[in-house]
Motif scaffolding. Structure first.
Motif, PDB file in Angstrom:
ATOM      1  N   GLU A   1      97.487 -21.039  88.435  1.00  0.00           N
ATOM      2  CA  GLU A   1      97.591 -21.951  89.578  1.00  0.00           C
ATOM      3  C   GLU A   1      98.258 -23.244  89.146  1.00  0.00           C
ATOM      4  OE1 GLU A   1      94.539 -23.875  91.585  1.00  0.00           O
ATOM      5  OE2 GLU A   1      93.839 -24.998  89.864  1.00  0.00           O
ATOM      6  N   LEU A   2      98.736 -23.999  90.120  1.00  0.00           N
ATOM      7  CA  LEU A   2      99.334 -25.304  89.881  1.00  0.00           C
ATOM      8  C   LEU A   2      98.352 -26.391  90.293  1.00  0.00           C
ATOM      9  CD1 LEU A   2     102.896 -24.623  91.325  1.00  0.00           C
ATOM     10  CD2 LEU A   2     102.396 -25.123  88.925  1.00  0.00           C
ATOM     11  N   TYR A   3      98.324 -27.448  89.500  1.00  0.00           N
ATOM     12  CA  TYR A   3      97.458 -28.592  89.791  1.00  0.00           C
ATOM     13  C   TYR A   3      98.328 -29.846  89.743  1.00  0.00           C
ATOM     14  CZ  TYR A   3      93.752 -32.084  89.167  1.00  0.00           C
ATOM     15  OH  TYR A   3      92.920 -33.164  89.306  1.00  0.00           O
ATOM     16  N   ALA A   4      98.269 -30.679  90.794  1.00  0.00           N
ATOM     17  CA  ALA A   4      99.156 -31.832  90.891  1.00  0.00           C
ATOM     18  C   ALA A   4      98.385 -33.089  91.252  1.00  0.00           C
ATOM     19  CB  ALA A   4     100.242 -31.574  91.945  1.00  0.00           C
ATOM     20  N   GLN A   5      98.931 -34.222  90.814  1.00  0.00           N
ATOM     21  CA  GLN A   5      98.339 -35.518  91.120  1.00  0.00           C
ATOM     22  C   GLN A   5      99.466 -36.525  91.298  1.00  0.00           C
ATOM     23  OE1 GLN A   5      95.061 -36.969  88.548  1.00  0.00           O
ATOM     24  NE2 GLN A   5      96.203 -38.890  88.394  1.00  0.00           N
ATOM     25  N   GLU A   6      99.258 -37.453  92.207  1.00  0.00           N
ATOM     26  CA  GLU A   6     100.275 -38.482  92.435  1.00  0.00           C
ATOM     27  C   GLU A   6     100.465 -39.330  91.186  1.00  0.00           C
ATOM     28  OE1 GLU A   6     101.296 -42.073  95.600  1.00  0.00           O
ATOM     29  OE2 GLU A   6      99.235 -41.310  95.411  1.00  0.00           O
ATOM     30  N   LYS A   7     101.700 -39.649  90.901  1.00  0.00           N
ATOM     31  CA  LYS A   7     102.006 -40.513  89.759  1.00  0.00           C
ATOM     32  C   LYS A   7     101.839 -41.965  90.170  1.00  0.00           C
ATOM     33  CE  LYS A   7     105.708 -41.361  86.415  1.00  0.00           C
ATOM     34  NZ  LYS A   7     107.139 -41.032  86.069  1.00  0.00           N
TER      35      LYS A   7
ATOM     36  N   VAL B   1      96.741 -30.424  75.865  1.00  0.00           N
ATOM     37  CA  VAL B   1      95.380 -30.837  76.215  1.00  0.00           C
ATOM     38  C   VAL B   1      95.271 -32.359  76.266  1.00  0.00           C
ATOM     39  CG1 VAL B   1      92.969 -30.837  75.487  1.00  0.00           C
ATOM     40  CG2 VAL B   1      94.310 -28.733  75.346  1.00  0.00           C
ATOM     41  N   LYS B   2      95.794 -33.017  75.239  1.00  0.00           N
ATOM     42  CA  LYS B   2      95.749 -34.482  75.203  1.00  0.00           C
ATOM     43  C   LYS B   2      96.574 -35.078  76.344  1.00  0.00           C
ATOM     44  CE  LYS B   2      96.444 -38.507  72.218  1.00  0.00           C
ATOM     45  NZ  LYS B   2      97.008 -39.320  73.325  1.00  0.00           N
ATOM     46  N   ILE B   3      97.763 -34.521  76.568  1.00  0.00           N
ATOM     47  CA  ILE B   3      98.629 -35.035  77.630  1.00  0.00           C
ATOM     48  C   ILE B   3      97.948 -34.870  78.987  1.00  0.00           C
ATOM     49  CG2 ILE B   3     100.830 -34.704  78.818  1.00  0.00           C
ATOM     50  CD1 ILE B   3     101.977 -33.799  76.081  1.00  0.00           C
ATOM     51  N   PHE B   4      97.329 -33.718  79.204  1.00  0.00           N
ATOM     52  CA  PHE B   4      96.646 -33.472  80.481  1.00  0.00           C
ATOM     53  C   PHE B   4      95.477 -34.443  80.657  1.00  0.00           C
ATOM     54  CE2 PHE B   4      93.663 -31.627  83.381  1.00  0.00           C
ATOM     55  CZ  PHE B   4      94.438 -30.999  84.347  1.00  0.00           C
ATOM     56  N   ASN B   5      94.625 -34.539  79.663  1.00  0.00           N
ATOM     57  CA  ASN B   5      93.445 -35.398  79.766  1.00  0.00           C
ATOM     58  C   ASN B   5      93.805 -36.870  79.902  1.00  0.00           C
ATOM     59  OD1 ASN B   5      91.650 -33.257  79.697  1.00  0.00           O
ATOM     60  ND2 ASN B   5      91.448 -33.322  77.462  1.00  0.00           N
ATOM     61  N   ASP B   6      94.946 -37.265  79.363  1.00  0.00           N
ATOM     62  CA  ASP B   6      95.398 -38.652  79.493  1.00  0.00           C
ATOM     63  C   ASP B   6      96.075 -38.909  80.849  1.00  0.00           C
ATOM     64  OD1 ASP B   6      94.485 -39.220  76.977  1.00  0.00           O
ATOM     65  OD2 ASP B   6      96.451 -39.085  76.004  1.00  0.00           O
ATOM     66  N   SER B   7      96.542 -37.845  81.502  1.00  0.00           N
ATOM     67  CA  SER B   7      97.364 -38.003  82.696  1.00  0.00           C
ATOM     68  C   SER B   7      96.628 -37.766  84.003  1.00  0.00           C
ATOM     69  CB  SER B   7      98.570 -37.050  82.635  1.00  0.00           C
ATOM     70  OG  SER B   7      99.349 -37.275  81.476  1.00  0.00           O
ATOM     71  N   PHE B   8      95.587 -36.908  83.983  1.00  0.00           N
ATOM     72  CA  PHE B   8      94.924 -36.505  85.216  1.00  0.00           C
ATOM     73  C   PHE B   8      93.490 -37.023  85.269  1.00  0.00           C
ATOM     74  CE2 PHE B   8      98.266 -33.414  84.480  1.00  0.00           C
ATOM     75  CZ  PHE B   8      98.816 -33.228  85.738  1.00  0.00           C
ATOM     76  N   VAL B   9      92.995 -37.240  86.502  1.00  0.00           N
ATOM     77  CA  VAL B   9      91.625 -37.720  86.651  1.00  0.00           C
ATOM     78  C   VAL B   9      90.620 -36.627  86.275  1.00  0.00           C
ATOM     79  CG1 VAL B   9      92.143 -39.470  88.367  1.00  0.00           C
ATOM     80  CG2 VAL B   9      91.676 -37.139  89.113  1.00  0.00           C
ATOM     81  N   ASP B  10      90.950 -35.369  86.537  1.00  0.00           N
ATOM     82  CA  ASP B  10      90.126 -34.259  86.072  1.00  0.00           C
ATOM     83  C   ASP B  10      90.528 -33.900  84.656  1.00  0.00           C
ATOM     84  OD1 ASP B  10      88.345 -33.622  88.171  1.00  0.00           O
ATOM     85  OD2 ASP B  10      89.983 -32.729  89.309  1.00  0.00           O
ATOM     86  N   LYS B  11      89.592 -33.362  83.906  1.00  0.00           N
ATOM     87  CA  LYS B  11      89.855 -32.995  82.517  1.00  0.00           C
ATOM     88  C   LYS B  11      89.858 -31.482  82.360  1.00  0.00           C
ATOM     89  CE  LYS B  11      89.807 -37.370  82.002  1.00  0.00           C
ATOM     90  NZ  LYS B  11      91.121 -38.064  82.066  1.00  0.00           N
ATOM     91  N   ILE B  12      90.564 -31.025  81.354  1.00  0.00           N
ATOM     92  CA  ILE B  12      90.706 -29.588  81.159  1.00  0.00           C
ATOM     93  C   ILE B  12      89.371 -28.968  80.771  1.00  0.00           C
ATOM     94  CG2 ILE B  12      91.346 -29.720  78.727  1.00  0.00           C
ATOM     95  CD1 ILE B  12      92.943 -27.412  81.338  1.00  0.00           C
ATOM     96  N   ASP B  13      89.082 -27.824  81.348  1.00  0.00           N
ATOM     97  CA  ASP B  13      87.855 -27.089  81.054  1.00  0.00           C
ATOM     98  C   ASP B  13      88.111 -26.137  79.893  1.00  0.00           C
ATOM     99  OD1 ASP B  13      85.984 -24.569  81.569  1.00  0.00           O
ATOM    100  OD2 ASP B  13      85.045 -26.313  82.501  1.00  0.00           O
ATOM    101  N   GLU B  14      87.071 -25.813  79.135  1.00  0.00           N
ATOM    102  CA  GLU B  14      87.238 -24.946  77.973  1.00  0.00           C
ATOM    103  C   GLU B  14      87.656 -23.525  78.352  1.00  0.00           C
ATOM    104  OE1 GLU B  14      82.491 -23.765  77.580  1.00  0.00           O
ATOM    105  OE2 GLU B  14      83.478 -24.939  76.017  1.00  0.00           O
ATOM    106  N   LEU B  15      87.418 -23.124  79.605  1.00  0.00           N
ATOM    107  CA  LEU B  15      87.806 -21.786  80.039  1.00  0.00           C
ATOM    108  C   LEU B  15      89.250 -21.723  80.530  1.00  0.00           C
ATOM    109  CD1 LEU B  15      84.617 -20.672  82.015  1.00  0.00           C
ATOM    110  CD2 LEU B  15      85.303 -19.994  79.701  1.00  0.00           C
ATOM    111  N   ASP B  16      89.885 -22.870  80.630  1.00  0.00           N
ATOM    112  CA  ASP B  16      91.243 -22.918  81.157  1.00  0.00           C
ATOM    113  C   ASP B  16      92.248 -23.240  80.056  1.00  0.00           C
ATOM    114  OD1 ASP B  16      90.145 -22.488  83.671  1.00  0.00           O
ATOM    115  OD2 ASP B  16      89.876 -24.638  84.014  1.00  0.00           O
TER     116      ASP B  16
END
Length: 287
Positions: free
Chosen positions: A280-286, A236-251
């Motif tokens: 599903e897969l979610y991707a963002q440019e590094k 959760v922390k890694i995702f929220n620090d890495s992506f512009v969108d944040k993890i939802d509580e349902l995911d």
């Protein structure tokens, strides 16, 4: 993760689950398939060196020595390595199923299409069946590359897209979309990939959900190797620090890849079915 692709891609997926893939009906092959030779058992592809998600057209011939094809084979199938199912391109039918001697008829698919999802070497086979005996008639090896990145997403291209790719073998539908997300000062191009099963109704069986997840996961492993982060990490922390969108509580986050060009997360959700996970897969440019 209210702004991520799950809701939008699910609607997109459901729409294409009952529609014909445009790549199958509108394909224009640049290479000409070889001339038909009825004296050989041969599988003919439109090309053998392809890019990921490029559609290849096929047809075949079998050596009959003047006999009816039904005298030689009960059925003929097409298979691709990594896929359990086979696509039947020839079979025998009968006007009266209770009388397998009289009035046999041949049913044949003249040509068909396959889309290679994963990179690397793949083998396609033409297989004949007679009285329970299986015989490989021909085999062709394909080299599949990816010139861009995540399912051929070109991060430098400002255009966004939504495409659907269907395989005739197992009727797996891969949906790939891209869009822009984030704030005005932190706007990023993101992409998503989800799946559905053509001719199957929602909700899918648990096996179908897990099989879809395996296709997505294995495609990423072939392209990037094993995930950088797994359940043992603070995803959760890694995702929220890495992506512009944040993890939802349902995911939930299954794993994350940090590659040379992008960041990719395999996500799961119960938002569409309280007992079964959709992936599903979610991707963002590094950066």
């Amino acid at each position: 993760m209210k702004n991520i692709f799950l809701t939008g891609l699910f609607a997109f997926t459901f729409l294409f689950a009952s529609c014909e893939d445009s790549s199958e009906t509108d394909i224009h092959n640049e290479e000409i398939i070889e001339e038909n030779d009825t004296n050989v058992d041969k599988l003919y592809p439109s090309k053998v060196n392809v890019t990921s998600l490029e559609t290849v057209q096929f047809y075949y011939t079998v050596k009959t020595d003047g006999l009816a094809k039904r005298d030689l084979y009960d059925s003929i199938t097409f298979s691709v390595s990594g896929i359990e199912e086979e696509f039947r391109v020839f079979r025998i039918g009968y006007e009266d199923p209770n009388d397998p001697i009289g009035n046999p008829a041949e049913y044949q698919v003249e040509n068909w299409y396959h889309t290679f999802i994963s990179i690397g070497a793949h083998e396609a086979k033409l297989i004949g069946y007679k009285n329970g005996t299986k015989k490989t008639l021909d085999a062709v090896t394909f080299g599949v590359t990816n010139p861009n990145d995540f399912f051929n997403i070109d991060w430098s291209d400002p255009q966004t897209k939504s495409n659907s790719y269907t395989n005739s073998i197992n009727n797996f539908v891969l949906n790939v979309s891209s869009k822009y997300a984030g704030s005005v000062v932190n706007r990023k191009k993101v992409a998503g990939a989800s799946y559905s099963w053509k001719y199957k109704s929602w909700p899918y069986t648990q096996q179908e959900f897990e099989k879809g997840r395996d296709v997505l996961y294995n495609a990423m492993v072939k392209l990037y190797g094993e995930p950088t982060y797994t359940k043992q990490d603070d995803l959760v922390k890694i995702f929220n620090d890495s992506f512009v969108d944040k993890i939802d509580e349902l995911d939930d986050i299954e794993c994350i890849w940090i590659t040379e060009k992008n960041k990719i997360a395999l996500l799961s959700t119960l938002r569409f079915n309280e007992f079964q996970k959709f992936y599903e897969l979610y991707a963002q440019e590094k950066e």
